[in-house]
Design an enzyme around this catalytic site. Sequence first.
Site, PDB file in Angstrom:
ATOM      1  N   GLN A   1       7.113 -15.900  11.961  1.00  0.00           N
ATOM      2  CA  GLN A   1       6.746 -14.800  12.860  1.00  0.00           C
ATOM      3  C   GLN A   1       5.269 -14.815  13.241  1.00  0.00           C
ATOM      4  OE1 GLN A   1       8.104 -11.804   9.790  1.00  0.00           O
ATOM      5  NE2 GLN A   1       6.435 -10.607  10.627  1.00  0.00           N
TER       6      GLN A   1
ATOM      7  N   HIS B   1       0.862  -1.182   0.000  1.00  0.00           N
ATOM      8  CA  HIS B   1       0.000   0.000   0.000  1.00  0.00           C
ATOM      9  C   HIS B   1       0.901   1.235   0.000  1.00  0.00           C
ATOM     10  CE1 HIS B   1       1.132   0.065   4.181  1.00  0.00           C
ATOM     11  NE2 HIS B   1       0.581  -1.123   4.379  1.00  0.00           N
TER      12      HIS B   1
ATOM     13  N   ARG C   1      -3.299  -4.953   7.184  1.00  0.00           N
ATOM     14  CA  ARG C   1      -4.438  -5.584   7.872  1.00  0.00           C
ATOM     15  C   ARG C   1      -5.690  -4.697   7.861  1.00  0.00           C
ATOM     16  NH1 ARG C   1      -0.070  -7.875  11.198  1.00  0.00           N
ATOM     17  NH2 ARG C   1      -0.234 -10.151  11.103  1.00  0.00           N
TER      18      ARG C   1
ATOM     19  N   HIS D   1       4.100   1.345   2.022  1.00  0.00           N
ATOM     20  CA  HIS D   1       5.283   0.690   1.441  1.00  0.00           C
ATOM     21  C   HIS D   1       5.905   1.589   0.366  1.00  0.00           C
ATOM     22  CE1 HIS D   1       2.923  -2.934   2.859  1.00  0.00           C
ATOM     23  NE2 HIS D   1       4.076  -3.130   3.436  1.00  0.00           N
TER      24      HIS D   1
HETATM   25  O1  PAF Z   1       7.080  -5.619   8.740  1.00  0.00           O
HETATM   26  C1  PAF Z   1       7.001  -6.621   7.996  1.00  0.00           C
HETATM   27  O2  PAF Z   1       6.364  -6.594   6.958  1.00  0.00           O
HETATM   28  C2  PAF Z   1       7.697  -7.901   8.402  1.00  0.00           C
HETATM   29  O3  PAF Z   1       7.697  -8.069   9.790  1.00  0.00           O
HETATM   30  C3  PAF Z   1       9.132  -8.021   7.837  1.00  0.00           C
HETATM   31  C4  PAF Z   1      10.044  -6.932   8.393  1.00  0.00           C
HETATM   32  C5  PAF Z   1       9.098  -7.941   6.328  1.00  0.00           C
HETATM   33  C6  PAF Z   1       9.733  -9.368   8.242  1.00  0.00           C
HETATM   34  O4  PAF Z   1       8.972 -10.420   7.760  1.00  0.00           O
END
Ligand code: PAF
Length: 298
Positions: free
Chosen positions: A75, A48, A201, A51
């Site tokens: 994660q 989006h 999200r 970014h």
């Molecule tokens: O912020 C994110 O999108 C993620 O946590 C990252 C830094 C790409 C690691 O997967």
Amino acid sequence: MPSPAQPAAPAPRRFEIVRTVAALRAAVAGWRAAGERVGFIPTMGALHAGHVSLLRESQRLCQRHVVSIFVNPTQFSPNEDFAAYPRDEGHDADLLRQSGADLLFAPAVAEMYPAGFRTRVTVDGLTQYLCGASRPGHFAGVATVVTKLLLQGLPDVAFFGEKDFQQLQVIRRLVRDLDIPVAITGVATMREADGLALSSRNRFLSPAERQTAARFPVRLRLAAAQLAQGADIARTLADLRAALAVDGITAVDYLALCDEETLTPIMDKQEGRSLSGTRLFAAIHIGRTRLIDNWKVA
Ligand code: PAF
């Protein structure tokens, strides 16, 4: 014909998608060998304008721009939204192409975590509070994948958003501790017109939930201003929780005033402790969507 005195024209920009570490490494090494600074923006896709603002910062500081898209399974804990996390590589690639990125690195899980993978990077201290407390294992997954991405690409600079401020500090720490030769640059949070921080999200919010979500940054900003003016910390956090409840936000994961460097919560104003270098952090749930935000106090 250019005269011998004229510098060679830079190679034309050509957007490419690569899926292997070898191809990523070769592209970045080639640019760096040609004297071009390379910026790197690790993401999980569902791109989006937030970014794109990281890409714009890369375009200010570097000549070449790599974006990675990898929804990192390590994660997410089993009860989180890994399967539901939005994925749309076609849309993301179009946006990156139009926005002037050079390379999209989009590895498969097996490229990042081949059979037999057994290593984890953990950062102590900084990860014990805030999202680290409510999402056990999350930052080990982030630290591991970011360490890998930085070592795979070896760019000059990597860019991360301040919305995930704890993540940014964890990454700064691991880069220092592991002597990874990449500069880390934090980029200010990009917000919708009503103040809601951009997040992949947000698309999960229904229209009614989206209206409720708009109250979150309003309340946070107000509480941060009160703290900056010397309001009692415990009282302000309690009032913030009550105000969010009035707005229909009752599922509060945490509200905390923390030191920006150590992320240690500050419960009260100890003698001589100014609030300079502190931030107000919050995580809430609206329906099934978890939102985080933070606001600099002073
Ligand atoms: O912020 C994110 O999108 C993620 O946590 C990252 C830094 C790409 C690691 O997967």
